[in-house]
Design a protein around this motif. Structure first.
Motif, PDB file in Angstrom:
ATOM      1  N   LEU A   1       0.854  -1.177   0.000  1.00 51.73           N
ATOM      2  CA  LEU A   1       0.000   0.000   0.000  1.00 51.73           C
ATOM      3  C   LEU A   1       0.896   1.234   0.000  1.00 51.73           C
ATOM      4  CD1 LEU A   1      -2.904   1.101   0.221  1.00 51.73           C
ATOM      5  CD2 LEU A   1      -2.610   1.114   2.693  1.00 51.73           C
ATOM      6  N   PRO A   2       1.216   1.782  -1.176  1.00 50.93           N
ATOM      7  CA  PRO A   2       2.120   2.934  -1.203  1.00 50.93           C
ATOM      8  C   PRO A   2       1.476   4.163  -0.584  1.00 50.93           C
ATOM      9  CG  PRO A   2       1.170   2.545  -3.367  1.00 50.93           C
ATOM     10  CD  PRO A   2       0.752   1.390  -2.510  1.00 50.93           C
ATOM     11  N   ARG A   3       2.278   4.949   0.059  1.00 51.29           N
ATOM     12  CA  ARG A   3       1.849   6.234   0.604  1.00 51.29           C
ATOM     13  C   ARG A   3       2.558   7.308  -0.214  1.00 51.29           C
ATOM     14  NH1 ARG A   3       4.001   6.428   5.968  1.00 51.29           N
ATOM     15  NH2 ARG A   3       5.486   4.879   5.217  1.00 51.29           N
ATOM     16  N   ILE A   4       1.786   8.021  -1.024  1.00 56.04           N
ATOM     17  CA  ILE A   4       2.351   8.939  -2.014  1.00 56.04           C
ATOM     18  C   ILE A   4       2.358  10.354  -1.453  1.00 56.04           C
ATOM     19  CG2 ILE A   4       2.119   9.827  -4.361  1.00 56.04           C
ATOM     20  CD1 ILE A   4       0.625   7.264  -5.066  1.00 56.04           C
ATOM     21  N   VAL A   5       3.478  11.029  -1.627  1.00 53.67           N
ATOM     22  CA  VAL A   5       3.617  12.427  -1.246  1.00 53.67           C
ATOM     23  C   VAL A   5       3.852  13.226  -2.516  1.00 53.67           C
ATOM     24  CG1 VAL A   5       4.903  14.117   0.104  1.00 53.67           C
ATOM     25  CG2 VAL A   5       4.582  11.803   0.994  1.00 53.67           C
ATOM     26  N   VAL A   6       2.951  14.142  -2.828  1.00 48.51           N
ATOM     27  CA  VAL A   6       3.096  15.011  -3.995  1.00 48.51           C
ATOM     28  C   VAL A   6       3.557  16.376  -3.492  1.00 48.51           C
ATOM     29  CG1 VAL A   6       1.932  16.075  -5.961  1.00 48.51           C
ATOM     30  CG2 VAL A   6       1.298  13.767  -5.235  1.00 48.51           C
ATOM     31  N   LEU A   7       4.746  16.780  -3.904  1.00 48.27           N
ATOM     32  CA  LEU A   7       5.327  18.053  -3.484  1.00 48.27           C
ATOM     33  C   LEU A   7       5.330  19.001  -4.679  1.00 48.27           C
ATOM     34  CD1 LEU A   7       6.767  19.783  -1.360  1.00 48.27           C
ATOM     35  CD2 LEU A   7       8.930  18.747  -2.096  1.00 48.27           C
ATOM     36  N   LEU A   8       4.554  20.072  -4.584  1.00 48.15           N
ATOM     37  CA  LEU A   8       4.432  21.047  -5.664  1.00 48.15           C
ATOM     38  C   LEU A   8       5.320  22.246  -5.366  1.00 48.15           C
ATOM     39  CD1 LEU A   8       3.024  22.057  -8.257  1.00 48.15           C
ATOM     40  CD2 LEU A   8       1.234  23.020  -6.785  1.00 48.15           C
ATOM     41  N   ASP A   9       6.182  22.573  -6.315  1.00 43.54           N
ATOM     42  CA  ASP A   9       7.083  23.715  -6.158  1.00 43.54           C
ATOM     43  C   ASP A   9       6.338  24.975  -6.592  1.00 43.54           C
ATOM     44  OD1 ASP A   9       9.177  25.425  -5.880  1.00 43.54           O
ATOM     45  OD2 ASP A   9      10.601  24.263  -7.080  1.00 43.54           O
ATOM     46  N   ASN A  10       5.916  25.779  -5.630  1.00 43.97           N
ATOM     47  CA  ASN A  10       5.155  26.996  -5.924  1.00 43.97           C
ATOM     48  C   ASN A  10       5.997  28.249  -5.717  1.00 43.97           C
ATOM     49  OD1 ASN A  10       5.178  26.514  -3.121  1.00 43.97           O
ATOM     50  ND2 ASN A  10       3.348  27.743  -2.799  1.00 43.97           N
ATOM     51  N   ARG A  11       7.310  28.137  -5.855  1.00 47.01           N
ATOM     52  CA  ARG A  11       8.173  29.309  -5.772  1.00 47.01           C
ATOM     53  C   ARG A  11       8.243  29.996  -7.135  1.00 47.01           C
ATOM     54  NH1 ARG A  11      13.640  27.022  -4.504  1.00 47.01           N
ATOM     55  NH2 ARG A  11      12.838  25.510  -6.013  1.00 47.01           N
ATOM     56  N   ALA A  12       8.180  31.292  -7.128  1.00 48.89           N
ATOM     57  CA  ALA A  12       8.249  32.037  -8.386  1.00 48.89           C
ATOM     58  C   ALA A  12       9.580  31.797  -9.091  1.00 48.89           C
ATOM     59  CB  ALA A  12       8.047  33.528  -8.110  1.00 48.89           C
ATOM     60  N   ALA A  13      10.655  31.570  -8.329  1.00 51.10           N
ATOM     61  CA  ALA A  13      11.960  31.347  -8.946  1.00 51.10           C
ATOM     62  C   ALA A  13      11.999  30.058  -9.756  1.00 51.10           C
ATOM     63  CB  ALA A  13      13.043  31.314  -7.858  1.00 51.10           C
ATOM     64  N   ALA A  14      11.158  29.103  -9.422  1.00 47.20           N
ATOM     65  CA  ALA A  14      11.138  27.835 -10.152  1.00 47.20           C
ATOM     66  C   ALA A  14      10.369  27.929 -11.461  1.00 47.20           C
ATOM     67  CB  ALA A  14      10.552  26.727  -9.283  1.00 47.20           C
ATOM     68  N   HIS A  15       9.589  28.987 -11.631  1.00 53.43           N
ATOM     69  CA  HIS A  15       8.778  29.154 -12.844  1.00 53.43           C
ATOM     70  C   HIS A  15       8.995  30.575 -13.367  1.00 53.43           C
ATOM     71  CE1 HIS A  15       6.654  25.425 -11.710  1.00 53.43           C
ATOM     72  NE2 HIS A  15       6.710  25.909 -10.475  1.00 53.43           N
ATOM     73  N   PRO A  16      10.150  30.835 -13.962  1.00 60.61           N
ATOM     74  CA  PRO A  16      10.491  32.218 -14.326  1.00 60.61           C
ATOM     75  C   PRO A  16       9.788  32.747 -15.570  1.00 60.61           C
ATOM     76  CG  PRO A  16      12.248  30.722 -14.981  1.00 60.61           C
ATOM     77  CD  PRO A  16      11.241  29.891 -14.251  1.00 60.61           C
ATOM     78  N   ASP A  17       9.345  31.883 -16.454  1.00 56.14           N
ATOM     79  CA  ASP A  17       8.779  32.336 -17.726  1.00 56.14           C
ATOM     80  C   ASP A  17       7.307  32.698 -17.548  1.00 56.14           C
ATOM     81  OD1 ASP A  17      11.234  31.833 -18.911  1.00 56.14           O
ATOM     82  OD2 ASP A  17      10.693  29.764 -19.398  1.00 56.14           O
ATOM     83  N   ARG A  18       6.922  33.856 -18.097  1.00 52.34           N
ATOM     84  CA  ARG A  18       5.546  34.334 -18.005  1.00 52.34           C
ATOM     85  C   ARG A  18       5.016  34.665 -19.396  1.00 52.34           C
ATOM     86  NH1 ARG A  18       7.057  33.249 -13.527  1.00 52.34           N
ATOM     87  NH2 ARG A  18       6.583  34.309 -11.552  1.00 52.34           N
ATOM     88  N   THR A  19       3.745  34.404 -19.599  1.00 54.60           N
ATOM     89  CA  THR A  19       3.035  34.796 -20.813  1.00 54.60           C
ATOM     90  C   THR A  19       1.718  35.415 -20.388  1.00 54.60           C
ATOM     91  OG1 THR A  19       4.034  32.979 -22.080  1.00 54.60           O
ATOM     92  CG2 THR A  19       2.068  34.035 -22.998  1.00 54.60           C
ATOM     93  N   GLY A  20       1.610  36.726 -20.598  1.00 54.50           N
ATOM     94  CA  GLY A  20       0.410  37.416 -20.156  1.00 54.50           C
ATOM     95  C   GLY A  20       0.240  37.383 -18.656  1.00 54.50           C
ATOM     96  N   GLY A  21       1.349  37.372 -17.931  1.00 53.41           N
ATOM     97  CA  GLY A  21       1.295  37.332 -16.477  1.00 53.41           C
ATOM     98  C   GLY A  21       1.057  35.957 -15.898  1.00 53.41           C
TER      99      GLY A  21
END
Length: 390
Positions: A223-243
């Motif tokens: 029975l796996p116990r899954i941990v989903v870690l979402l990187d919500n730092r702005a530095a990790a997603h530098p590219d923007r299109t229309g904000g």
């Protein structure tokens, strides 16, 4: 609530005429000024009367995926004893005005109207309250008041079906994953005795009934116990299109897909954010993914120790708490340089997958967790199902 431009102009003109008429004894000017002042006074009294309206709203549905239809339905009832003249009404949906026509309502009557809610982007859309403007016939005075409750519509990320599920490293009597090694934990079936089987596994009652030795076949269920870690730092997603950071939206879609796949398999799953910020951990995972935003969590380059940033604190917490045995880390192109820090969790999480969303090319191979590069959520789902071994 206040005078319109026309009403303010008439009031100024009436005051001037009335003052000039009284000052210079011109009865005609006095009459004109008094008439204008009376008109403004009647407009104020008429428009200031608050109509008794009861407003009910219903969102169908109140939770929807990006691009799916959603509709807001309003029911306005006249709860007063007098007929309500035609009013100007405006609803607010996601910060934008939506005109709502209201005809003359008789006492006790109601009218129902609706409009489509824009669901082109992920997020939490505030809707309402209904703002009703009452004007006098001459347009001299306007009174705007809120009516009814406000609500929110949550636009979840798109969910792509995933057929592959990590097998996990923990063992459980309630496991639901097939194809696991045979062992001695949970009963699976009975089979005929073969040379080499342990006699303690013989099921004597069945053997006596069928006339030959039958042994219990057991399996180790996982029975796996899954941990989903979402990187919500702005530095990790530098590219923007229309904000909008396309890589972050894709990461949210990937997180939603993994969470839903785990739910469908009755597997425990934990959703975490690199920077918890205003995250409401008690809400359902998809609601949290609808509300999550990018944060400037880490100190600017050269102003602090990177190990003191949000990712360093999260890695330390995951190593200490160990909420699962399978870690899925979802980041953007800006997080590639910090995959080594996440790789230090291999000792605590035997099964690890890193998803780099919005990737323009493959991540350089290095010793550490398996990396899945994907342009968007659909590409991530295809790459995820292509993984043969976790």
């Amino acid at each position: 609530m206040g005078l319109t431009a026309r009403g303010a102009g008439l009031l100024v003109a009436a005051t001037a005429l009335l003052g000039a008429g009284l000052r210079f004894a011109y009865p005609e000017l006095t009459v004109l000024g008094a008439t204008g002042a009376v008109a403004v006074g009647q407009a104020v009294l008429g428009a200031a009367r608050r109509p008794r309206l009861v407003v009910a709203r219903e969102a169908d549905p109140d939770r929807v995926a990006v691009g799916d239809p959603a509709r807001m339905t309003l029911t306005v009832r006249n709860a007063g004893r007098l007929r309500v003249a035609s009013l100007l009404a405006e609803d607010r949906c996601a910060g934008s005005p939506v005109p709502v026509p209201l005809l003359r309502l008789r006492p006790g009557r109601d009218t129902t109207l609706g409009y489509d809610v824009p669901t082109r982007r992920r997020g939490v859309l505030p809707v309402g309250p209904l703002r009703v403007t009452r004007r006098d016939p001459l347009g001299l005075f306007a009174a705007t008041r809120p009516y009814g409750p406000s609500t929110v519509i949550r636009v979840h990320p798109r969910v792509y079906p995933l057929t592959a599920v990590p097998t996990g490293a923990g063992r459980s009597l309630d496991g639901r994953v097939d194809g696991v090694p045979h062992g001695s934990i949970t009963f699976d079936s009975l089979r005929e005795y073969v040379v080499g089987d342990e006699l303690r596994r013989v099921h004597w009652r069945t053997s006596a009934r069928v006339g030959e030795l039958m042994v219990r076949e057991n399996v180790d269920t996982s029975l796996p116990r899954i941990v989903v870690l979402l990187d919500n730092r702005a530095a990790a997603h530098p590219d923007r299109t229309g904000g909008v950071a396309g890589s972050f939206e894709a990461a949210c879609e990937a997180a939603a897909s993994v969470v839903v796949a785990a739910f469908r398999q009755d597997l425990p799953v934990v959703l975490l954010m690199v920077d918890p910020g205003d995250d409401r951990a008690a809400d359902p995972p998809l609601d949290r993914l609808a509300a999550v935003t990018l944060t400037d969590a880490d100190p600017p380059e050269g102003t602090g120790d990177p190990d003191d940033g949000a990712l360093g604190a999260t890695v330390t917490r995951l190593r200490r708490d160990r909420p699962g045995d399978t870690l899925v880390f979802l980041t953007g192109p800006g997080g590639r340089d910090e995959l080594g820090r996440v790789g230090t969790l291999r000792a605590a999480y035997p099964s690890m997958v890193v998803g780099v969303l919005g990737a323009s090319g493959p991540t350089p191979a290095a010793a550490g967790p398996m990396v899945v590069d994907a342009v968007d959520g659909a590409a991530f789902a295809a790459a995820w199902d292509a993984v043969r071994r976790w």
